[in-house]
Design a protein around this motif. Structure first.
Motif, short mmCIF file in Angstrom:
data_model
loop_
_atom_site.label_atom_id
_atom_site.label_comp_id
_atom_site.label_asym_id
_atom_site.label_seq_id
_atom_site.Cartn_x
_atom_site.Cartn_y
_atom_site.Cartn_z
N ASP A 44 -7.45 2.53 -2.53
CA ASP A 44 -7.72 1.16 -2.09
C ASP A 44 -8.73 0.47 -3.00
O ASP A 44 -8.66 -0.75 -3.21
CB ASP A 44 -8.21 1.15 -0.64
CG ASP A 44 -9.41 2.04 -0.42
OD1 ASP A 44 -9.43 3.17 -0.94
OD2 ASP A 44 -10.34 1.62 0.30
N ARG A 101 -8.41 -1.37 8.93
CA ARG A 101 -7.35 -2.36 9.09
C ARG A 101 -7.71 -3.66 8.38
O ARG A 101 -6.85 -4.33 7.81
CB ARG A 101 -7.09 -2.62 10.58
CG ARG A 101 -6.36 -1.47 11.27
CD ARG A 101 -5.84 -1.92 12.63
NE ARG A 101 -6.94 -2.17 13.56
CZ ARG A 101 -7.43 -1.25 14.38
NH1 ARG A 101 -6.95 -0.02 14.37
NH2 ARG A 101 -8.41 -1.57 15.22
N GLY A 104 -7.03 -3.23 4.82
CA GLY A 104 -5.59 -3.30 4.61
C GLY A 104 -5.08 -4.72 4.52
O GLY A 104 -4.28 -5.06 3.65
N GLY A 232 1.14 -2.09 -1.13
CA GLY A 232 1.48 -0.78 -0.59
C GLY A 232 0.29 -0.06 0.02
O GLY A 232 0.37 0.47 1.13
N VAL A 233 -0.82 -0.06 -0.71
CA VAL A 233 -2.02 0.61 -0.20
C VAL A 233 -2.55 -0.14 1.02
O VAL A 233 -3.02 0.48 1.99
CB VAL A 233 -3.10 0.69 -1.30
CG1 VAL A 233 -4.41 1.25 -0.73
CG2 VAL A 233 -2.62 1.55 -2.46
N VAL A 235 -0.81 -1.85 3.28
CA VAL A 235 0.02 -1.51 4.44
C VAL A 235 -0.35 -0.11 4.96
O VAL A 235 -0.44 0.11 6.17
CB VAL A 235 1.51 -1.59 4.08
CG1 VAL A 235 2.38 -1.00 5.20
CG2 VAL A 235 1.92 -3.03 3.80
N TRP A 236 -0.57 0.81 4.02
CA TRP A 236 -0.94 2.17 4.42
C TRP A 236 -2.24 2.18 5.19
O TRP A 236 -2.38 2.85 6.21
CB TRP A 236 -1.05 3.06 3.19
CG TRP A 236 -1.29 4.50 3.53
CD1 TRP A 236 -0.39 5.46 3.84
CD2 TRP A 236 -2.59 5.13 3.63
NE1 TRP A 236 -1.02 6.65 4.12
CE2 TRP A 236 -2.35 6.48 3.98
CE3 TRP A 236 -3.89 4.69 3.43
CZ2 TRP A 236 -3.40 7.38 4.16
CZ3 TRP A 236 -4.93 5.58 3.61
CH2 TRP A 236 -4.69 6.92 3.96
N TRP A 237 -3.24 1.41 4.73
CA TRP A 237 -4.52 1.34 5.41
C TRP A 237 -4.38 0.73 6.80
O TRP A 237 -5.05 1.14 7.75
CB TRP A 237 -5.53 0.54 4.59
CG TRP A 237 -6.34 1.38 3.65
CD1 TRP A 237 -6.23 1.45 2.30
CD2 TRP A 237 -7.39 2.29 4.00
NE1 TRP A 237 -7.14 2.34 1.79
CE2 TRP A 237 -7.87 2.85 2.82
CE3 TRP A 237 -7.97 2.65 5.20
CZ2 TRP A 237 -8.90 3.78 2.79
CZ3 TRP A 237 -8.99 3.59 5.19
CH2 TRP A 237 -9.46 4.14 3.99
N VAL A 239 -1.74 0.84 8.72
CA VAL A 239 -1.10 1.84 9.59
C VAL A 239 -2.07 2.97 9.92
O VAL A 239 -2.19 3.39 11.07
CB VAL A 239 0.18 2.40 8.91
CG1 VAL A 239 0.75 3.56 9.73
CG2 VAL A 239 1.21 1.30 8.75
N ALA A 240 -2.80 3.45 8.92
CA ALA A 240 -3.75 4.54 9.14
C ALA A 240 -4.87 4.11 10.07
O ALA A 240 -5.29 4.87 10.95
CB ALA A 240 -4.32 5.01 7.80
#
Length: 243
Positions: A44, A101, A104, A232-233, A235-237, A239-240
């Protein structure tokens, strides 16, 4: 905020509060420098800085961008970590997911802006002193460059509160032989982060500047890659953080 039980030692609570580090504790300084340098390479972090570097590829400009991000990140880690180390408080459990979040969302927005810029980017080949090179622009005000440093410092501060930054805040208190040692660890960690990200940004800026001299298409591709990575990163953050 929650309160940790006060640590105990042979010196008592007052002695441990700001007791000097032992000889072995000085190993914390090089350890913190290395850990800070490694921490700067979190996906990130690289995603956010790469978007800004791709806007104006120049190793000098990029060096400053990386340094500003590192200063913002380190400022938050030292400030929050110092308060936690000295007060015995810890952040609420729900804070880290919320910060993740938020990071993200910021990364997704940065990535979308980068992709939009890549689509608008166009260039013209010019010749100066017998040498041909590309001149690239988006027909937008150059004033945006002036806000890069401030924006990236703010993003660095946000990164300092999120994800692994929250773990780093607690780590020195558990390892150091004193709260003074924890503060030294945090400061050294911050220095390592600043140096590492500055060098990475300068190298990335130099590489991107080289692509602009070779091909307009390569530069556009680099900006799009940075944008896609950021989305991409991000969205991953998101979701995580939600998990």
């Amino acid at each position: 905020f929650k309160t940790r039980p006060p640590p105990t030692s042979d010196f008592g609570t007052a002695g441990r509060y700001l007791s000097p580090m032992t000889t072995s504790s000085y190993l914390l300084i090089p350890t913190a420098l290395v850990l800070g340098a490694m921490h700067s390479f979190a996906p990130d972090h690289l995603a956010a800085v790469s978007v800004f570097v791709s806007r104006r590829p120049s190793w000098r400009h990029s060096l400053g961008l990386g340094a500003r991000w590192g200063i913002g990140h380190s400022f938050t880690v030292v400030l929050v970590g110092g308060i936690l180390a000295l007060s015995g408080l810890r952040l609420p459990d729900r804070f880290a997911p919320l910060a993740e979040r938020t990071v993200g969302v910021v990364l997704v927005l940065l990535g979308l802006f980068a992709l939009s810029r890549a689509l608008r980017l166009h260039g013209h080949r010019h010749e100066h002193d017998g040498k041909s090179h590309w001149h690239l622009h988006t027909h937008r005000s150059s004033e945006a460059h002036e806000h890069d440093h401030g924006a990236l410092m703010g993003i660095g501060m946000l990164h300092g509160l999120a994800g692994t930054g929250a773990l780093v805040v607690a780590l020195p208190v558990a390892i150091a032989g004193s709260r003074f040692g924890a503060l030294v660890f945090l400061l050294a960690f911050g220095v390592g982060t600043i140096i590492s990200m500055s060098l990475f940004s300068a190298a990335a800026g130099w590489l991107l500047s080289a692509t602009t001299r070779v091909s307009h298409g390569l530069h556009r591709g680099a900006i799009m890659a940075a944008g896609l990575l950021s989305v991409g990163v991000g969205v991953w953050w998101m979701v995580a953080g939600g998990g």
